[in-house]
Design an enzyme around this catalytic site. Structure first.
Site, PDB file in Angstrom:
ATOM      1  N   PRO A   2       6.713   7.465  -1.153  1.00 39.61           N
ATOM      2  CA  PRO A   2       8.145   7.361  -1.439  1.00 39.61           C
ATOM      3  C   PRO A   2       8.427   6.380  -2.569  1.00 39.61           C
ATOM      4  O   PRO A   2       7.834   5.316  -2.638  1.00 39.61           O
ATOM      5  CB  PRO A   2       8.744   6.863  -0.120  1.00 39.61           C
ATOM      6  CG  PRO A   2       7.614   6.279   0.643  1.00 39.61           C
ATOM      7  CD  PRO A   2       6.366   6.939   0.166  1.00 39.61           C
ATOM      8  N   GLU A   3       9.299   6.770  -3.462  1.00 46.95           N
ATOM      9  CA  GLU A   3       9.761   5.866  -4.507  1.00 46.95           C
ATOM     10  C   GLU A   3      11.186   5.423  -4.171  1.00 46.95           C
ATOM     11  O   GLU A   3      11.736   5.785  -3.136  1.00 46.95           O
ATOM     12  CB  GLU A   3       9.679   6.547  -5.876  1.00 46.95           C
ATOM     13  CG  GLU A   3       8.218   6.781  -6.307  1.00 46.95           C
ATOM     14  CD  GLU A   3       8.059   6.877  -7.807  1.00 46.95           C
ATOM     15  OE1 GLU A   3       8.943   6.410  -8.542  1.00 46.95           O
ATOM     16  OE2 GLU A   3       7.039   7.437  -8.242  1.00 46.95           O
ATOM     17  N   HIS A 100       1.043   8.912  15.971  1.00 48.71           N
ATOM     18  CA  HIS A 100       1.235   7.839  15.003  1.00 48.71           C
ATOM     19  C   HIS A 100       2.631   7.226  15.070  1.00 48.71           C
ATOM     20  O   HIS A 100       3.090   6.632  14.100  1.00 48.71           O
ATOM     21  CB  HIS A 100       0.917   8.344  13.604  1.00 48.71           C
ATOM     22  CG  HIS A 100      -0.475   8.889  13.487  1.00 48.71           C
ATOM     23  ND1 HIS A 100      -1.584   8.061  13.533  1.00 48.71           N
ATOM     24  CD2 HIS A 100      -0.941  10.142  13.378  1.00 48.71           C
ATOM     25  CE1 HIS A 100      -2.674   8.812  13.429  1.00 48.71           C
ATOM     26  NE2 HIS A 100      -2.326  10.070  13.333  1.00 48.71           N
ATOM     27  N   ARG A 119      -1.212   7.007   7.984  1.00 49.40           N
ATOM     28  CA  ARG A 119      -2.189   6.269   7.165  1.00 49.40           C
ATOM     29  C   ARG A 119      -2.043   4.753   7.312  1.00 49.40           C
ATOM     30  O   ARG A 119      -2.911   4.009   6.864  1.00 49.40           O
ATOM     31  CB  ARG A 119      -2.068   6.703   5.704  1.00 49.40           C
ATOM     32  CG  ARG A 119      -2.453   8.182   5.540  1.00 49.40           C
ATOM     33  CD  ARG A 119      -2.303   8.648   4.115  1.00 49.40           C
ATOM     34  NE  ARG A 119      -3.242   7.979   3.220  1.00 49.40           N
ATOM     35  CZ  ARG A 119      -3.278   8.181   1.910  1.00 49.40           C
ATOM     36  NH1 ARG A 119      -2.423   9.013   1.341  1.00 49.40           N
ATOM     37  NH2 ARG A 119      -4.151   7.549   1.156  1.00 49.40           N
ATOM     38  N   ARG A 162       5.308  -7.730 -26.098  1.00 49.16           N
ATOM     39  CA  ARG A 162       4.343  -7.217 -25.103  1.00 49.16           C
ATOM     40  C   ARG A 162       3.417  -6.189 -25.724  1.00 49.16           C
ATOM     41  O   ARG A 162       3.856  -5.219 -26.319  1.00 49.16           O
ATOM     42  CB  ARG A 162       5.073  -6.580 -23.921  1.00 49.16           C
ATOM     43  CG  ARG A 162       5.557  -7.590 -22.915  1.00 49.16           C
ATOM     44  CD  ARG A 162       6.154  -6.881 -21.739  1.00 49.16           C
ATOM     45  NE  ARG A 162       5.128  -6.429 -20.816  1.00 49.16           N
ATOM     46  CZ  ARG A 162       4.775  -7.110 -19.729  1.00 49.16           C
ATOM     47  NH1 ARG A 162       5.347  -8.257 -19.450  1.00 49.16           N
ATOM     48  NH2 ARG A 162       3.848  -6.642 -18.935  1.00 49.16           N
TER      49      ARG A 162
END
Ligand SMILES: [Zn+2]
Length: 283
Positions: A2-3, A100, A119, A162
């Site tokens: 997920p973002e 889970h 996981r 940078r």
């Protein structure tokens, strides 16, 4: 994984059944996820009212009336399931426990929130609300991309001098919090910037133009997540992962969507992660 938009979608899905509501019972089925749970977590959650459900970067933060804040990170595979919803928008029956299901919160209003994570890269922690910003996972985070602190002068200053590729600079959580691989690829495509361009070599005008593009990419994805929330509720009560159409991400070899461009989307690997881009549009 997920973002930010997925996490925000989960937060918005949980808010109606959690905010202002009391946790009647907290069940913690194992001692840890990615890290050990805080001592006495079930007891510290039980009987507490959730005063606000916030998000910082990819973390969901539940402020409790005890003066503590519960931090939740979904990790790679974490899912939130809502059942027994008193509002009648989620499935009503509690599903049978699954292997889970690591943390189960039964709210006083009848809603049950189940955190399932095969996981176990997810995480939960408790911290004092007053000093939450200095928690080890939050202290070093840069500004929220949808907040006022993520400004054009901020990004121009952060990129100045940078020598790293712009892709890496945007994934740097010190510069902007919560951006991941997918939405950086999408933002660079919309801004027409080649992902390997050195951040410090891009003109200030083009760097500044990235700020509204990043906001729009995320806003569009959150809108897509919001419109899919209804489907999740009706299907199985699961929150957070939605089908979203991307312009470049995952589209290697497919036609560029820019009108008039006949190139195919390309993929390169940067720091072990795939970057998808248009070799003609992005310079
Ligand atoms: Zn193109």
């Amino acid at each position: 994984m997920p973002e930010l938009p997925e996490v925000e979608t989960v937060r918005r899905g949980l808010a109606p059944v959690m905010e202002g509501q009391v946790i009647a019972r907290a069940q913690v089925n194992r001692p840890d996820l990615r890290w050990p749970f805080p001592p006495g977590m079930a007891g510290r959650l039980t009987g507490r009212r959730v005063q606000a459900l916030r998000r910082r970067s990819k973390y969901i933060l539940a402020d409790l009336d005890s003066g503590e804040t519960l931090l939740v990170h979904l990790g790679m595979s974490g899912r939130m399931l809502v059942s027994g919803d008193p509002l009648g928008v989620f499935v009503h029956d509690h599903p049978a426990p699954e292997k889970h299901d690591h943390v189960v919160l039964d709210m006083e209003n009848g809603a049950r929130i189940t955190f399932n994570d095969p996981r176990r890269f997810g995480a939960m922690d408790l911290m004092e609300t007053a000093t939450a910003d200095s928690h080890k996972l939050l202290a070093a985070l840069g500004p929220e991309p949808l907040g006022n602190d993520f400004s054009e002068p901020h990004l121009v200053a952060a990129f100045r001098g940078r020598n790293t590729p712009v892709k890496a600079a945007l994934l740097d959580q010190h510069i902007v919090a919560g951006l991941g691989n997918i939405y950086v690829c999408e933002a660079l495509y919309r801004a027409r910037i080649y992902p390997q361009r050195k951040a410090g070599r891009i003109s200030a005008r083009r760097v500044a133009a990235l700020v509204p593009v990043i906001r729009q990419v995320l806003t569009d994805a959150i809108a897509a997540g919001g419109s899919s929330l209804r489907d999740f509720r009706q299907a199985d009560g699961e929150l957070g992962y939605f089908q979203h159409s991307f312009d470049v991400y995952g589209r290697e070899g497919q036609p560029c969507r820019t009108p008039g461009c006949e190139a195919k989307i390309a993929r390169i690997v940067q720091s072990g992660r795939s970057s998808f881009y248009c070799p003609i549009c992005q310079r």
